[in-house]
Design a protein around this motif. Structure first.
Motif, mmCIF file in Angstrom:
data_model
loop_
_atom_site.group_PDB
_atom_site.id
_atom_site.type_symbol
_atom_site.label_atom_id
_atom_site.label_comp_id
_atom_site.label_asym_id
_atom_site.label_seq_id
_atom_site.Cartn_x
_atom_site.Cartn_y
_atom_site.Cartn_z
ATOM 1 N N ILE A 8 0.863 -1.175 0.000
ATOM 2 C CA ILE A 8 0.000 0.000 0.000
ATOM 3 C C ILE A 8 0.903 1.231 0.000
ATOM 4 C CG2 ILE A 8 -1.754 1.289 1.284
ATOM 5 C CD1 ILE A 8 -2.352 -1.435 2.741
ATOM 6 N N GLY A 9 0.660 2.155 -0.912
ATOM 7 C CA GLY A 9 1.453 3.377 -0.957
ATOM 8 C C GLY A 9 0.596 4.574 -1.295
ATOM 9 N N SER A 10 1.033 5.741 -0.811
ATOM 10 C CA SER A 10 0.325 6.987 -1.108
ATOM 11 C C SER A 10 1.271 8.162 -0.913
ATOM 12 C CB SER A 10 -0.877 7.155 -0.175
ATOM 13 O OG SER A 10 -1.486 8.428 -0.366
ATOM 14 N N THR A 30 -9.541 -10.862 4.842
ATOM 15 C CA THR A 30 -9.149 -11.181 6.209
ATOM 16 C C THR A 30 -7.700 -10.732 6.370
ATOM 17 O OG1 THR A 30 -10.626 -13.081 6.221
ATOM 18 C CG2 THR A 30 -8.913 -13.015 7.917
ATOM 19 N N VAL A 31 -7.511 -9.559 6.952
ATOM 20 C CA VAL A 31 -6.159 -9.022 7.135
ATOM 21 C C VAL A 31 -5.552 -9.691 8.361
ATOM 22 C CG1 VAL A 31 -4.782 -6.954 7.551
ATOM 23 C CG2 VAL A 31 -6.775 -6.845 6.019
ATOM 24 N N LEU A 32 -4.433 -10.370 8.141
ATOM 25 C CA LEU A 32 -3.783 -11.130 9.209
ATOM 26 C C LEU A 32 -2.786 -10.291 9.996
ATOM 27 C CD1 LEU A 32 -3.108 -14.355 7.118
ATOM 28 C CD2 LEU A 32 -5.008 -13.929 8.700
ATOM 29 N N THR A 33 -2.011 -9.484 9.284
ATOM 30 C CA THR A 33 -1.001 -8.642 9.937
ATOM 31 C C THR A 33 -0.598 -7.533 8.985
ATOM 32 O OG1 THR A 33 1.096 -8.697 11.152
ATOM 33 C CG2 THR A 33 0.967 -10.049 9.163
ATOM 34 N N ARG A 34 0.118 -6.558 9.500
ATOM 35 C CA ARG A 34 0.605 -5.454 8.682
ATOM 36 C C ARG A 34 1.996 -5.062 9.152
ATOM 37 N NH1 ARG A 34 0.446 -1.510 12.260
ATOM 38 N NH2 ARG A 34 -1.257 -1.469 13.728
ATOM 39 N N SER A 35 2.720 -4.436 8.263
ATOM 40 C CA SER A 35 4.029 -3.892 8.608
ATOM 41 C C SER A 35 3.842 -2.525 9.252
ATOM 42 C CB SER A 35 4.894 -3.749 7.358
ATOM 43 O OG SER A 35 4.418 -2.686 6.540
ATOM 44 N N ARG A 36 4.938 -1.958 9.665
ATOM 45 C CA ARG A 36 4.925 -0.555 10.070
ATOM 46 C C ARG A 36 4.892 0.287 8.786
ATOM 47 N NH1 ARG A 36 10.145 -0.490 13.743
ATOM 48 N NH2 ARG A 36 10.832 -1.760 11.982
ATOM 49 N N ILE A 37 4.727 1.580 8.945
ATOM 50 C CA ILE A 37 4.667 2.489 7.805
ATOM 51 C C ILE A 37 6.054 3.103 7.604
ATOM 52 C CG2 ILE A 37 3.617 4.582 6.859
ATOM 53 C CD1 ILE A 37 1.157 3.983 8.579
ATOM 54 N N GLU A 145 18.270 4.224 0.122
ATOM 55 C CA GLU A 145 17.071 4.934 -0.339
ATOM 56 C C GLU A 145 16.510 5.895 0.708
ATOM 57 O OE1 GLU A 145 14.131 2.639 -2.333
ATOM 58 O OE2 GLU A 145 15.608 1.466 -3.418
ATOM 59 N N GLN A 146 17.242 6.070 1.781
ATOM 60 C CA GLN A 146 16.853 7.004 2.829
ATOM 61 C C GLN A 146 15.424 6.792 3.321
ATOM 62 O OE1 GLN A 146 17.731 10.709 0.883
ATOM 63 N NE2 GLN A 146 19.888 10.602 1.407
ATOM 64 N N ALA A 147 15.106 5.540 3.604
ATOM 65 C CA ALA A 147 13.782 5.221 4.148
ATOM 66 C C ALA A 147 13.772 5.534 5.637
ATOM 67 C CB ALA A 147 13.474 3.749 3.914
ATOM 68 N N GLU A 148 12.670 6.084 6.079
ATOM 69 C CA GLU A 148 12.505 6.427 7.497
ATOM 70 C C GLU A 148 11.218 5.803 8.016
ATOM 71 O OE1 GLU A 148 12.331 10.627 8.203
ATOM 72 O OE2 GLU A 148 13.866 11.036 6.687
ATOM 73 N N LEU A 149 11.280 5.318 9.242
ATOM 74 C CA LEU A 149 10.080 4.815 9.889
ATOM 75 C C LEU A 149 9.147 5.994 10.144
ATOM 76 C CD1 LEU A 149 8.667 2.351 11.123
ATOM 77 C CD2 LEU A 149 9.831 2.889 13.258
ATOM 78 N N PHE A 150 7.881 5.829 9.794
ATOM 79 C CA PHE A 150 6.867 6.860 10.021
ATOM 80 C C PHE A 150 6.030 6.425 11.213
ATOM 81 C CE2 PHE A 150 2.494 8.336 9.447
ATOM 82 C CZ PHE A 150 2.697 9.702 9.391
ATOM 83 N N ILE A 151 5.941 7.280 12.195
ATOM 84 C CA ILE A 151 5.132 6.978 13.378
ATOM 85 C C ILE A 151 3.784 7.683 13.209
ATOM 86 C CG2 ILE A 151 4.978 7.094 15.896
ATOM 87 C CD1 ILE A 151 7.363 5.424 14.837
ATOM 88 N N PRO A 152 2.718 6.913 12.981
ATOM 89 C CA PRO A 152 1.411 7.546 12.788
ATOM 90 C C PRO A 152 0.871 8.113 14.105
ATOM 91 C CG PRO A 152 1.194 5.166 12.766
ATOM 92 C CD PRO A 152 2.666 5.459 12.873
#
Length: 159
Positions: A8-10, A30-37, A145-152
């Motif tokens: 999922i991206g936006s 049936t969503v079982l789990t998700r990653s962090r953003i 790629e300079q990815a950063e964890l996003f804390i919602p």
């Protein structure tokens, strides 16, 4: 029952669109789990940074039905506009990356915005013909790629 790993991206109003997308997905799968953003730079065109995450879900649908009957419909509901530039900013982007343990998108191994969230769900998945797993590959891509964890914000996720 089939198992799908969906990316999922936006990068247009991403917090609202991702939250709305998760509600729609939960209603249909049936969503079982998700990653962090994860926040990553826009690739292929100038635009705001993307927020990306992955989910693991069960469905009775086959791969094509999932794409056409669920993912495309959610993209339409969230006003996704498809332009000639496939990398243009978008309200939501939904892609099946793995279906029943079959890799659908080989960019999984080379693009951080795909590898990093999916590595949280399938860290031991190995690159074909190699002992390098997705967790190791994702760690390498995080810095390049300079990815950063996003804390919602609190309350972002319903569960």
């Amino acid at each position: 029952m089939n198992e799908a790993i969906i990316l999922i991206g936006s990068n247009i109003n991403p917090q609202k669109n991702i939250r709305d997308c998760l509600i729609h997905l939960t209603d249909r799968l049936t969503v079982l789990t998700r990653s962090r953003i994860w926040k990553t730079e826009s690739l292929g065109s100038k635009g705001p940074n993307f927020l990306n995450l992955a989910i693991k879900a069960n469905t009775t649908l086959d791969e094509k039905q999932l794409k056409m009957s669920v993912l495309r419909k959610i993209e339409d509901q969230l006003k996704r506009v498809r332009l000639s530039n496939k990398n243009a900013p978008r309200t939501i982007d939904l892609d099946t990356i793995i279906f029943n343990n079959r890799i659908i998108d080989n960019d999984l191994w080379v693009k951080g915005f795909i590898a990093i969230p999916i590595a949280e769900l399938m860290p031991s998945l190995c690159f074909p013909g190699s002992t390098r797993n997705l967790k190791v590959i994702a760690e390498e891509l995080k810095s390049s790629e300079q990815a950063e964890l996003f804390i919602p914000p609190e309350g972002f996720f319903l569960n």
